[in-house]
Design a protein around this motif. Structure first.
Motif, short mmCIF file in Angstrom:
data_model
loop_
_atom_site.label_atom_id
_atom_site.label_comp_id
_atom_site.label_asym_id
_atom_site.label_seq_id
_atom_site.Cartn_x
_atom_site.Cartn_y
_atom_site.Cartn_z
N LEU A 1 45.08 -4.13 -43.07
CA LEU A 1 44.95 -5.47 -42.49
C LEU A 1 43.78 -5.54 -41.52
CD1 LEU A 1 48.68 -6.42 -41.80
CD2 LEU A 1 47.13 -7.50 -43.45
N VAL A 2 43.61 -4.51 -40.70
CA VAL A 2 42.49 -4.47 -39.76
C VAL A 2 41.17 -4.52 -40.52
CG1 VAL A 2 41.24 -3.00 -38.12
CG2 VAL A 2 43.71 -3.29 -37.89
N GLU A 3 41.12 -3.80 -41.64
CA GLU A 3 39.87 -3.68 -42.40
C GLU A 3 39.44 -4.99 -43.06
OE1 GLU A 3 40.31 1.05 -43.61
OE2 GLU A 3 40.97 -0.51 -45.01
N ALA B 1 39.38 3.96 -33.33
CA ALA B 1 40.68 4.52 -32.97
C ALA B 1 41.54 3.42 -32.35
CB ALA B 1 40.54 5.69 -32.00
N VAL B 2 42.82 3.41 -32.69
CA VAL B 2 43.75 2.43 -32.15
C VAL B 2 44.86 3.15 -31.40
CG1 VAL B 2 45.46 0.67 -32.73
CG2 VAL B 2 43.27 0.72 -33.94
N ILE B 3 45.15 2.66 -30.19
CA ILE B 3 46.18 3.26 -29.33
C ILE B 3 47.33 2.27 -29.21
CG2 ILE B 3 46.67 4.09 -26.99
CD1 ILE B 3 43.47 4.47 -26.89
N ARG B 4 48.54 2.78 -29.42
CA ARG B 4 49.72 1.92 -29.33
C ARG B 4 50.86 2.70 -28.67
NH1 ARG B 4 53.98 1.02 -33.05
NH2 ARG B 4 54.99 -1.02 -32.82
N ASN B 5 51.44 2.10 -27.65
CA ASN B 5 52.58 2.70 -26.94
C ASN B 5 52.24 4.12 -26.45
OD1 ASN B 5 55.17 2.76 -25.86
ND2 ASN B 5 56.07 3.61 -27.73
N TYR B 6 51.06 4.25 -25.82
CA TYR B 6 50.62 5.49 -25.19
C TYR B 6 50.36 6.63 -26.19
CZ TYR B 6 52.28 3.06 -21.03
OH TYR B 6 52.49 2.12 -20.04
N GLY C 1 51.70 -0.99 -20.83
CA GLY C 1 52.07 -1.02 -22.25
C GLY C 1 51.46 0.03 -23.13
N GLY C 2 50.38 0.68 -22.67
CA GLY C 2 49.80 1.77 -23.44
C GLY C 2 49.11 1.39 -24.72
N ASN C 3 48.36 0.27 -24.72
CA ASN C 3 47.62 -0.16 -25.90
C ASN C 3 46.12 -0.03 -25.67
OD1 ASN C 3 50.04 -0.95 -27.20
ND2 ASN C 3 50.00 -2.91 -26.08
N GLY C 4 45.38 0.12 -26.76
CA GLY C 4 43.93 0.21 -26.61
C GLY C 4 43.22 0.35 -27.93
N SER D 1 40.04 -7.99 -34.78
CA SER D 1 40.95 -7.73 -35.89
C SER D 1 42.11 -6.84 -35.46
CB SER D 1 40.19 -7.08 -37.05
OG SER D 1 41.04 -6.89 -38.17
N VAL D 2 41.80 -5.77 -34.72
CA VAL D 2 42.85 -4.88 -34.22
C VAL D 2 43.81 -5.65 -33.33
CG1 VAL D 2 43.31 -2.91 -32.68
CG2 VAL D 2 41.47 -2.77 -34.38
N ALA D 3 43.26 -6.46 -32.43
CA ALA D 3 44.10 -7.23 -31.50
C ALA D 3 45.02 -8.19 -32.23
CB ALA D 3 43.21 -7.98 -30.51
N LYS D 4 44.51 -8.79 -33.31
CA LYS D 4 45.32 -9.75 -34.06
C LYS D 4 46.42 -9.04 -34.84
CE LYS D 4 44.86 -13.83 -37.01
NZ LYS D 4 43.89 -14.71 -37.72
N VAL D 5 46.07 -7.94 -35.51
CA VAL D 5 47.04 -7.20 -36.33
C VAL D 5 48.13 -6.59 -35.46
CG1 VAL D 5 47.35 -5.18 -37.81
CG2 VAL D 5 45.43 -6.75 -38.22
N TYR D 6 47.74 -6.06 -34.29
CA TYR D 6 48.69 -5.37 -33.42
C TYR D 6 49.26 -6.27 -32.32
CZ TYR D 6 47.94 -0.81 -35.51
OH TYR D 6 47.90 0.25 -36.37
N ASN D 7 48.80 -7.51 -32.29
CA ASN D 7 49.28 -8.45 -31.27
C ASN D 7 49.06 -7.93 -29.86
OD1 ASN D 7 50.41 -10.90 -30.42
ND2 ASN D 7 52.48 -10.04 -30.33
N PHE D 8 47.86 -7.38 -29.62
CA PHE D 8 47.50 -6.95 -28.28
C PHE D 8 47.16 -8.19 -27.45
CE2 PHE D 8 45.84 -2.50 -29.72
CZ PHE D 8 47.15 -2.08 -29.89
#
Length: 486
Positions: free
Chosen positions: A35-37, A69-74, A358-361, A380-387
């Motif tokens: 989805l990000v791609e 790189a995508v960071i989620r929940n630390y 929240g540990g996102n990045g 795109s990352v922010a939209k897919v992961y709802n950051f």
């Protein structure tokens, strides 16, 4: 015997569930990567515009290589490379390929400098000349008798010159740090001196960060790159990264080649930056994710691999400015705060964001002078992961403006003495060009209001009571009026 058999079956069942759960998670991650791609969108978009794929935008911008790189929940959710680290040699981008981090180097530098403060070897509020032994900052009347402290240098509030550095080719004689600070040959940059009194406001200065490099060397009596590896990179687990310029002891093919806007290879494949603290880090998103996660955990008081909670919070607190902290910038997007930094070396562009809670990045790096794709991937990352707050794309409606109306806006507008904005017209198109900058297309959203697609900038033309256009109002991080002079 029956009990033992039943227990064994339960163990096997539990193991099977664990494998299934792990597989399910991986499937979910792969779906999100896909989805990000295919959901890249710029900071500016027109109504009805469809998102692009990462391959489409790489081709559009002539970008050879991208790494994310995508960071989620630390935790690092995933890291992936696209395209070529070296197009000529057909070396693909992998998660291990090193890119020049450019000004992101300043973030890790601040960690290293504050480690000296935490260890009691440096007082960040005292005059920097108390710690400089091989060179002293030459205060003059511009400083108005005020001292420069380490916090000033790290937050760009020291009032110093030299925004950034161009680097050196492999054929050049490299200058010493003192030669760079004094602007003497073979240095190719100006001397680092006072532009205005310290503590007045934030004014970005890579020159000021270079002073901290010499401070580290003078205090520790070690080469800067060695100190940073032993005290910062290694404890963070960033063992693939290095501040050494040029890099040594790196595997063949591990360094990305830099490219120009048109896709042409940089002479010598990359420039050398003896200004290691502000521009010298070679790294990748995987290693930078480790720095971001450690920062987030230390901020919560849950880790202290280099800096403890108190000094991490100090580093992430703006100093004499609303956003410039120590080696990072703090942004509040819709109530969610992020620490971030971007970078631009010759042939390389990069950007990272990490949430304070929240540990996102996300980290994006490209081996190109064209970095617009970075923001598109981050969106795109922010939209897919709802950051929350990190999706920053504004939708504009398109208006049709008659050429006769456009002609009334043509002229020269003074933004400040010696810096003007020229508005020109060709047919039904309006263009804007600031002094010393490229000409840019202006797109109409109303009869008297226009926007850029390459940056979040809006322009409004203001008339007087006679209906004459007298002012060009520019919306860019605030409101600035440019008076019509021709």
């Amino acid at each position: 015997m029956i009990r033992k058999t039943a227990y064994a079956m339960l163990l096997l069942l539990a193991a099977g569930l664990g494998v299934k759960g792990q597989s399910s998670h991986q499937d979910s991650v792969q779906k999100k990567i896909a989805l990000v791609e295919k959901n890249l969108i710029g900071l500016i978009q027109t109504e009805g515009q469809q998102p692009w794929t990462i391959q489409e935008r790489m081709a559009h911008y002539k970008v050879n290589g991208v790494t994310v790189a995508v960071i989620r929940n630390y935790k690092m959710e995933w890291a992936k490379g696209y395209g070529w680290a070296d197009a000529g040699k057909r070396i693909p981008v992998t998660a291990q390929i090193l890119f020049q981090a450019a000004s992101i180097s300043k973030s890790l530098n601040a960690v290293g400098v504050l480690k000296l403060v935490q260890d009691g070897k440096l007082d960040a509020d005292k005059d920097i000349n108390q710690y400089l032994t091989t060179w002293k900052f030459p205060y003059d009347t511009v400083a108005r008798g005020k001292i420069i402290n380490t916090k000033n240098l790290l937050s760009h509030t020291a009032g110093l010159t030299v925004h950034g550095f161009g680097g050196y080719s492999h054929k050049d004689t490299l200058p010493t740090i003192v030669q760079i600070l004094n602007g003497t040959k073979p240095a190719n940059s100006d001397a680092v001196r006072s532009m205005f009194e310290p503590g007045l406001r934030s004014e970005y200065s890579g020159g000021g960060t270079t002073i901290t490099q010499l401070m580290v060397m003078d205090i520790t009596h070690q080469p800067y790159d060695k100190y940073m590896y032993q005290q910062v990179l290694k404890p963070l687990g960033m063992t693939g990264s290095t501040y050494t310029q040029p890099p040594v002891n790196t595997k063949a093919g591990i360094l990305a080649t830099g490219y120009r806007n048109d896709g042409a290879e940089l002479e010598g494949k990359y420039n050398i930056y003896p200004e290691e603290a502000p521009a010298g880090l070679w790294t990748n998103p995987t290693d930078l994710a480790k720095y971001i996660i450690e920062t987030q955990l230390a901020y919560q008081g849950k880790s202290s691999k280099v800096l403890n909670q108190a000094f991490t919070r100090l580093r992430l607190t703006p100093y004499m400015d609303k956003s410039a902290a120590l080696g990072v910038f703090i942004n509040d997007f819709e109530g969610t705060k992020y620490f971030e930094h971007g970078g631009a070396n010759e042939g390389f562009r990069c950007q990272y964001f990490g949430s304070l809670e929240g540990g996102n990045g996300v980290v994006v790096m490209v081996n190109s002078d064209e970095g617009a794709i970075n923001n598109e991937i981050i969106n795109s990352v922010a939209k897919v992961y709802n950051f929350k707050g990190l999706y920053r794309s504004k939708i504009y409606k398109t208006a049709i403006v008659d050429s006769a109306v456009l002609q009334t806006y043509v002229g020269k507008y003074e933004m400040r003495p010696g810096f003007n904005l020229m508005i020109t017209r060709e047919g039904n198109k309006l263009y804007g060009q600031a002094t010393g900058q490229a000409r840019l297309d202006l797109f109409a959203e109303a009869q008297n209001k226009f926007y850029l697609k390459v940056a979040p900038v809006e322009i409004e033309f203001i008339k007087n009571e006679k209906g004459e256009v007298i002012t060009c109002r520019i919306y860019q991080g605030g409101v600035n009026d440019a008076k019509r002079i021709e």
